[in-house]
Design an enzyme around this catalytic site. Sequence first.
Site, PDB file in Angstrom:
ATOM      1  N   GLU A 169      31.483 -45.812  -1.126  1.00 27.32           N
ATOM      2  CA  GLU A 169      32.006 -44.655  -1.834  1.00 27.32           C
ATOM      3  C   GLU A 169      32.251 -44.898  -3.324  1.00 27.32           C
ATOM      4  O   GLU A 169      33.389 -44.935  -3.796  1.00 27.32           O
ATOM      5  CB  GLU A 169      33.288 -44.142  -1.161  1.00 27.32           C
ATOM      6  CG  GLU A 169      33.057 -43.733   0.289  1.00 27.32           C
ATOM      7  CD  GLU A 169      34.250 -43.068   0.943  1.00 27.32           C
ATOM      8  OE1 GLU A 169      34.076 -42.479   2.015  1.00 27.32           O
ATOM      9  OE2 GLU A 169      35.374 -43.129   0.376  1.00 27.32           O
ATOM     10  N   GLU A 353      30.658 -42.877   8.007  1.00 24.90           N
ATOM     11  CA  GLU A 353      32.052 -42.508   8.271  1.00 24.90           C
ATOM     12  C   GLU A 353      32.125 -41.020   8.555  1.00 24.90           C
ATOM     13  O   GLU A 353      31.511 -40.214   7.855  1.00 24.90           O
ATOM     14  CB  GLU A 353      32.990 -42.805   7.084  1.00 24.90           C
ATOM     15  CG  GLU A 353      33.300 -44.256   6.843  1.00 24.90           C
ATOM     16  CD  GLU A 353      34.281 -44.457   5.690  1.00 24.90           C
ATOM     17  OE1 GLU A 353      35.091 -43.538   5.424  1.00 24.90           O
ATOM     18  OE2 GLU A 353      34.215 -45.515   5.045  1.00 24.90           O
TER      19      GLU A 353
END
Length: 443
Positions: A169, A353
């Site tokens: 991320e 995720e």
Amino acid sequence: MLLSHKRADFGEGFLFGAATAAYQIEGGQTEGRGSSIWDTFAATPGNVHNGDSGKYACDHYNRYAEDLDLLADGGFDAYRFSFAWPRILPQGKGEVNQRGLDFYDRLIDAMLERNLKPFGTLYHWDLPSALQDRGGWLNRDIAGWFADYAVLISRRFGDRLASTATINEPWCVAFLSHMLGIHAPGHRDVRATARASHHVLLAHGTAIEAMRAVGGKNLGIVLNFEIAHGATNKPQDMAAARLWDGIFNRWYLDGIFRGKYPADVLAHFTPHMPDAFARDMETVATPIDWLGVNYYTRGLYEHDPERGAFPIRKIEGPLEKTDIGWEIFPQGLEDILTRISADYTSIPLYVTENGMAEVEGVDDPRRVAYYDAHLGAVLAARRRGADVRGYFGWSLLDNYEWAEGYAKRFGLVHVDYQTQKRTPKTSYRAFQELLTGANRQVA
């Protein structure tokens, strides 16, 4: 059945896993581990709910065998975990902590013993404090520091890893942490944000090149995505949503897959970008073997001229929300997977995720419904041509949820932080039933 899908719906070779991150679960801040930016950020009053830190977390450092047993007994194929950079290189570079390497040897070998494929992530936000002292993500030299660390990992563990992701991320590393100040190191500075936004991708590309040079295989990166919708159909609100899509999604997709940054975001960043950054774009766009997609929610945005550098304001949406306040919008996962495949790349995609925060407890029917809907979105995206090869639920365990401390629980398995007792939730049982055809009790 707790979930409406069957494993066979996903086809031969589709991987199911669960994901974690080192700082959120390991604890074990002993045996030569150095300080990270999250240790110091958490130690600063006001940064983290209740002043919580990851000092002990879920004690995975000592209890990893028990946690891997949960994965194996649940029928999962793979485990996505991260290496703690300061555990391996306490100063971020230079001297290696042998006991840190030994821990990951034990962890990876224990995965393989249980027929779990190790999906390793090099960086999940725990930058060594010693590198922050040198400017952290604002210092161009971080590309070399990170590449050296990546080569160390690749040489030591690469032959046992099913895949390696460089960075988890990068939007959180750059914007959330340097513009919004919500995560470590807690800056609120547009110049810092512009530089970090470039250096994080330069480090990624430099590391991919360096790992390939020593034989690294199946290399990728994990990006997080948010669906950005206009709060109204007014042109200025639609433009605000488009700009947010650029900041959150297109900066990273365009950089990696097109070798250039989106013009609308660059218009805001250009006065603050590193000199001659354009010369780095070939490195930023170094080919990767797969892309990880993290997805949780959508956002509604309106134009707000009072917001300075980025005239955007997020407003509360009308949909059902998770315990952390995020709207539940499964359609967004289908949309982002098909958008990536249609507009950017044909390489394999993994949902690395996806999950929801829910209130304390073991019975979590809302989470089961959340997973069911998002697994349906994966199947829908595959029918529309997205090459999705696997799905990792976030998270295996309730854990340290960054600035939220221990107040928000994403786990398939409940953790009593006082006793460290693990208790599988209904959502864990749902995956166990899907993956094994059974609903076995775990002591």
